[in-house]
Design an enzyme around this catalytic site. Sequence first.
Site, mmCIF file in Angstrom:
data_model
loop_
_atom_site.group_PDB
_atom_site.id
_atom_site.type_symbol
_atom_site.label_atom_id
_atom_site.label_comp_id
_atom_site.label_asym_id
_atom_site.label_seq_id
_atom_site.Cartn_x
_atom_site.Cartn_y
_atom_site.Cartn_z
ATOM 1 N N HIS A 150 1.935 1.746 -3.421
ATOM 2 C CA HIS A 150 0.632 2.037 -4.182
ATOM 3 C C HIS A 150 0.674 3.581 -3.939
ATOM 4 O O HIS A 150 0.153 4.216 -4.981
ATOM 5 C CB HIS A 150 -0.272 1.362 -3.573
ATOM 6 C CG HIS A 150 -1.718 1.955 -4.497
ATOM 7 N ND1 HIS A 150 -2.842 2.407 -3.637
ATOM 8 C CD2 HIS A 150 -2.383 1.223 -5.380
ATOM 9 C CE1 HIS A 150 -3.630 2.694 -4.408
ATOM 10 N NE2 HIS A 150 -3.663 1.962 -5.640
ATOM 11 N N ARG A 168 0.821 -1.354 0.108
ATOM 12 C CA ARG A 168 -0.237 -0.075 -0.170
ATOM 13 C C ARG A 168 0.875 1.265 -0.107
ATOM 14 O O ARG A 168 0.500 2.243 -0.656
ATOM 15 C CB ARG A 168 -1.097 0.039 1.256
ATOM 16 C CG ARG A 168 -2.046 1.282 1.094
ATOM 17 C CD ARG A 168 -3.393 1.082 1.687
ATOM 18 N NE ARG A 168 -4.088 0.044 0.993
ATOM 19 C CZ ARG A 168 -5.029 0.148 0.311
ATOM 20 N NH1 ARG A 168 -4.944 1.336 -0.139
ATOM 21 N NH2 ARG A 168 -5.455 -0.769 -0.584
#
Lengths: 222, 222
Positions: free
Chosen positions: A43, A40
């Site tokens: 990301h 994440r």
Amino acid sequence: MKQEHHTPAQIERASMEIIQRELEERGICLPEENAHVIRRVIHTTADFEYVENLYFSPSAVGRAMETLKTGTVIVTDTNMAKAGVSKAALKRLGGEVFCFMAEPEVTEEARKQGSTRAAAAMELAGVRYPKAVFAVGNAPTALLRLCELMEEGLRPALVIGVPVGFVNVVESKERLVETCRKYHIPVITAMGRKGGSNVAAAICNALLYQAAELIQPEKRGW
Amino acid sequence: MKQEHHTPAQIERASMEIIQRELEERGICLPEENAHVIRRVIHTTADFEYVENLYFSPSAVGRAMETLKTGTVIVTDTNMAKAGVSKAALKRLGGEVFCFMAEPEVTEEARKQGSTRAAAAMELAGVRYPKAVFAVGNAPTALLRLCELMEEGLRPALVIGVPVGFVNVVESKERLVETCRKYHIPVITAMGRKGGSNVAAAICNALLYQAAELIQPEKRGW
């Protein structure tokens, strides 16, 4: 442009697949417990350096899960990080997020002590929510004050310490790791200069989604 | 740890000096017009890759100065970017910052059109503030909708297009540059995958500080 990716959930799933594929191409196998957080953060930043930068104390993610499942408070050092924490995930878990930077008593206390508002905001948070998850994405002064408070007895559920920058940042993170190790406090940090409010929020969200057993975007109701 | 850096202004000045020194060590001489923006993005991310990633259309900064000095509206695609824009600098210049992501009519419109809230939020912003500075730090769908709106006649004062990610991001930025070139609209973007709400806010702040002739931290009243 691939037109098949339309909804935010589809885009996120496709992004995570690209990240996983590129990790494999680089011969990187993430430790399972920390994989969701690491992916994440990549990301959020499109920066694979976080594979090496991110440090997790043993069982930090597992202990964070236990806490967040019960609807814990998250305290951030900036309103930007607060804005980035998923309100839907918090709501589902019964948690809340606070940032005390803009409180008048924080400004007053910082002036009185000759410290920063970020440091004074941590003090206030330590009094109001001593067992919170503390997420620091901007101010090394906040992180250093948090270390002092832990020396004095504060025991947060988890410290996410990812300030970004060039002055006192590296040192504040090293001190954080040392302090948390001494008192067995779970910690997640990004060693070196990198980090930020976006990274702090991304780590919170990865943990919140995981705690809500909503790791797969297609399972999410938001 | 260097104890002489105490206040946020001192820390920021020291950080900018380190950044400038390291740029010189790498043999990099920034173009004067864009130097403040580039340095502030590095300050926000601790990532020197932005030296190469950031693209400025000719005179984009100069034209942004002219606009921001008159107290222009800034529209962001996330509440996180909105939270990161300096309210003190905006206040000094008489400007305002808005994000329409959480407006009920945006959710409704996105549902009706089968688009994203980010795209619908740009539409609403285009109606309410057609001459605003648009700062997109997250959603390529917002940037693509903005490109369509410019094709249809929208003429923003400046587009800051720095979404981050792995799906449609690179393409959305290429289309942005092409569209802005066609209609002579000033644009600042970060080519490639990198960017983010923090980068969008940093670019806004660099321009706001510069517009307020408050480039040097010691001159700032906050």
